[in-house]
Scaffold this motif. Structure first.
Motif, PDB file in Angstrom:
ATOM      1  N   ASP A  77       0.864  -1.186   0.000  1.00  0.00           N
ATOM      2  CA  ASP A  77       0.000   0.000   0.000  1.00  0.00           C
ATOM      3  C   ASP A  77       0.899   1.233   0.000  1.00  0.00           C
ATOM      4  N   LYS A  78       0.723   2.099  -0.990  1.00  0.00           N
ATOM      5  CA  LYS A  78       1.586   3.287  -1.104  1.00  0.00           C
ATOM      6  C   LYS A  78       1.468   4.189   0.123  1.00  0.00           C
ATOM      7  N   GLU A  79       0.264   4.283   0.693  1.00  0.00           N
ATOM      8  CA  GLU A  79       0.088   5.105   1.893  1.00  0.00           C
ATOM      9  C   GLU A  79       0.858   4.512   3.069  1.00  0.00           C
ATOM     10  N   TRP A  80       0.903   3.183   3.150  1.00  0.00           N
ATOM     11  CA  TRP A  80       1.683   2.544   4.213  1.00  0.00           C
ATOM     12  C   TRP A  80       3.151   2.877   4.037  1.00  0.00           C
ATOM     13  N   GLY A  81       3.625   2.840   2.799  1.00  0.00           N
ATOM     14  CA  GLY A  81       5.022   3.179   2.529  1.00  0.00           C
ATOM     15  C   GLY A  81       5.333   4.615   2.909  1.00  0.00           C
ATOM     16  N   ALA A  82       4.428   5.518   2.577  1.00  0.00           N
ATOM     17  CA  ALA A  82       4.616   6.928   2.927  1.00  0.00           C
ATOM     18  C   ALA A  82       4.608   7.113   4.442  1.00  0.00           C
ATOM     19  N   SER A  83       3.725   6.399   5.110  1.00  0.00           N
ATOM     20  CA  SER A  83       3.648   6.484   6.566  1.00  0.00           C
ATOM     21  C   SER A  83       4.925   5.966   7.213  1.00  0.00           C
ATOM     22  N   LEU A  84       5.450   4.860   6.701  1.00  0.00           N
ATOM     23  CA  LEU A  84       6.706   4.322   7.230  1.00  0.00           C
ATOM     24  C   LEU A  84       7.849   5.296   6.963  1.00  0.00           C
ATOM     25  N   ASN A  85       7.856   5.903   5.795  1.00  0.00           N
ATOM     26  CA  ASN A  85       8.886   6.890   5.468  1.00  0.00           C
ATOM     27  C   ASN A  85       8.853   8.039   6.475  1.00  0.00           C
ATOM     28  N   GLU A  86       7.666   8.522   6.795  1.00  0.00           N
ATOM     29  CA  GLU A  86       7.525   9.601   7.778  1.00  0.00           C
ATOM     30  C   GLU A  86       7.998   9.142   9.154  1.00  0.00           C
ATOM     31  N   PHE A  87       7.625   7.929   9.546  1.00  0.00           N
ATOM     32  CA  PHE A  87       8.050   7.393  10.835  1.00  0.00           C
ATOM     33  C   PHE A  87       9.572   7.298  10.903  1.00  0.00           C
ATOM     34  N   LEU A  88      10.183   6.782   9.855  1.00  0.00           N
ATOM     35  CA  LEU A  88      11.637   6.614   9.862  1.00  0.00           C
ATOM     36  C   LEU A  88      12.369   7.955   9.833  1.00  0.00           C
ATOM     37  N   ALA A  89      11.716   8.999   9.343  1.00  0.00           N
ATOM     38  CA  ALA A  89      12.333  10.327   9.305  1.00  0.00           C
ATOM     39  C   ALA A  89      12.350  10.998  10.684  1.00  0.00           C
ATOM     40  N   LEU A  90      11.545  10.501  11.609  1.00  0.00           N
ATOM     41  CA  LEU A  90      11.481  11.087  12.952  1.00  0.00           C
ATOM     42  C   LEU A  90      12.684  10.685  13.786  1.00  0.00           C
ATOM     43  N   ASP A  91      13.240  11.622  14.520  1.00  0.00           N
ATOM     44  CA  ASP A  91      14.222  11.343  15.565  1.00  0.00           C
ATOM     45  C   ASP A  91      15.320  10.361  15.165  1.00  0.00           C
ATOM     46  N   GLU A  92      15.781  10.428  13.970  1.00  0.00           N
ATOM     47  CA  GLU A  92      16.862   9.554  13.497  1.00  0.00           C
ATOM     48  C   GLU A  92      16.496   8.077  13.533  1.00  0.00           C
ATOM     49  N   ASN A  93      15.188   7.758  13.440  1.00  0.00           N
ATOM     50  CA  ASN A  93      14.752   6.357  13.442  1.00  0.00           C
ATOM     51  C   ASN A  93      15.391   5.562  12.311  1.00  0.00           C
ATOM     52  N   ARG A  94      15.475   6.163  11.133  1.00  0.00           N
ATOM     53  CA  ARG A  94      16.038   5.466   9.972  1.00  0.00           C
ATOM     54  C   ARG A  94      17.499   5.069  10.238  1.00  0.00           C
ATOM     55  N   GLN A  95      18.289   6.010  10.722  1.00  0.00           N
ATOM     56  CA  GLN A  95      19.707   5.730  10.962  1.00  0.00           C
ATOM     57  C   GLN A  95      19.887   4.736  12.105  1.00  0.00           C
ATOM     58  N   THR A  96      19.085   4.879  13.156  1.00  0.00           N
ATOM     59  CA  THR A  96      19.191   3.948  14.281  1.00  0.00           C
ATOM     60  C   THR A  96      18.822   2.538  13.844  1.00  0.00           C
ATOM     61  N   LEU A  97      17.765   2.409  13.046  1.00  0.00           N
ATOM     62  CA  LEU A  97      17.374   1.095  12.543  1.00  0.00           C
ATOM     63  C   LEU A  97      18.468   0.515  11.639  1.00  0.00           C
ATOM     64  N   ALA A  98      19.045   1.349  10.789  1.00  0.00           N
ATOM     65  CA  ALA A  98      20.138   0.892   9.919  1.00  0.00           C
ATOM     66  C   ALA A  98      21.344   0.446  10.749  1.00  0.00           C
ATOM     67  N   ASN A  99      21.656   1.183  11.811  1.00  0.00           N
ATOM     68  CA  ASN A  99      22.774   0.804  12.682  1.00  0.00           C
ATOM     69  C   ASN A  99      22.485  -0.515  13.390  1.00  0.00           C
ATOM     70  N   LEU A 100      21.264  -0.700  13.840  1.00  0.00           N
ATOM     71  CA  LEU A 100      20.870  -1.954  14.490  1.00  0.00           C
ATOM     72  C   LEU A 100      21.033  -3.128  13.526  1.00  0.00           C
ATOM     73  N   ILE A 101      20.535  -2.962  12.315  1.00  0.00           N
ATOM     74  CA  ILE A 101      20.636  -4.033  11.313  1.00  0.00           C
ATOM     75  C   ILE A 101      22.098  -4.309  10.988  1.00  0.00           C
ATOM     76  N   GLY A 102      22.900  -3.257  10.895  1.00  0.00           N
ATOM     77  CA  GLY A 102      24.326  -3.427  10.628  1.00  0.00           C
ATOM     78  C   GLY A 102      25.036  -4.175  11.752  1.00  0.00           C
ATOM     79  N   ALA A 103      24.706  -3.837  12.999  1.00  0.00           N
ATOM     80  CA  ALA A 103      25.315  -4.526  14.141  1.00  0.00           C
ATOM     81  C   ALA A 103      24.883  -5.984  14.175  1.00  0.00           C
ATOM     82  N   ARG A 104      23.631  -6.250  13.892  1.00  0.00           N
ATOM     83  CA  ARG A 104      23.121  -7.620  13.860  1.00  0.00           C
ATOM     84  C   ARG A 104      23.821  -8.424  12.769  1.00  0.00           C
TER      85      ARG A 104
END
Length: 106
Positions: A41-68
């Motif tokens: 769902d394109k709206e779901w994708g847009a919503s996730l994009n907005e969520f990941l843009a908050l408070d460095e969520n995108r970078q923190t999630l990327a760092n977590l995945i990288g550490a894992r």
């Protein structure tokens, strides 16, 4: 989560196809996760994009995945307790965000 969504919203043939495709998913980084969610769902994708843009969520999630990934392949990584709590918080918030879309509670 994807299989749960498909079980609720599709016929058995589509479910079987979806389960096979889910096994072939690439390593999910934030970008791949956004693309996957937007494919439902394109709206779901847009919503996730907005969520990941908050408070460095995108970078923190990327760092977590990288550490894992590093740990899974036997590499050393130094992660403090504070950083682990931050990773856990973002992981739980991301899962909650996705569950609200894929498997909303009645």
């Amino acid at each position: 989560m994807i299989n749960g969504y498909l079980e609720e919203h599709t016929a058995s043939r589509v479910l079987n196809f979806g389960k096979r495709q889910a096994k072939r998913l690439p390593s999910l980084n934030p970008e791949n996760l956004e693309q996957l969610v937007a494919s439902f769902d394109k709206e779901w994708g847009a919503s996730l994009n907005e969520f990941l843009a908050l408070d460095e969520n995108r970078q923190t999630l990327a760092n977590l995945i990288g550490a894992r990934h590093a740990l899974a392949h036997g590499d050393m990584t130094h992660v403090s307790g504070s950083l682990l709590r931050q990773y856990q918080s973002v992981a739980e918030a991301t899962i909650s965000h996705l569950m609200d879309r894929f498997l909303p509670l009645p």
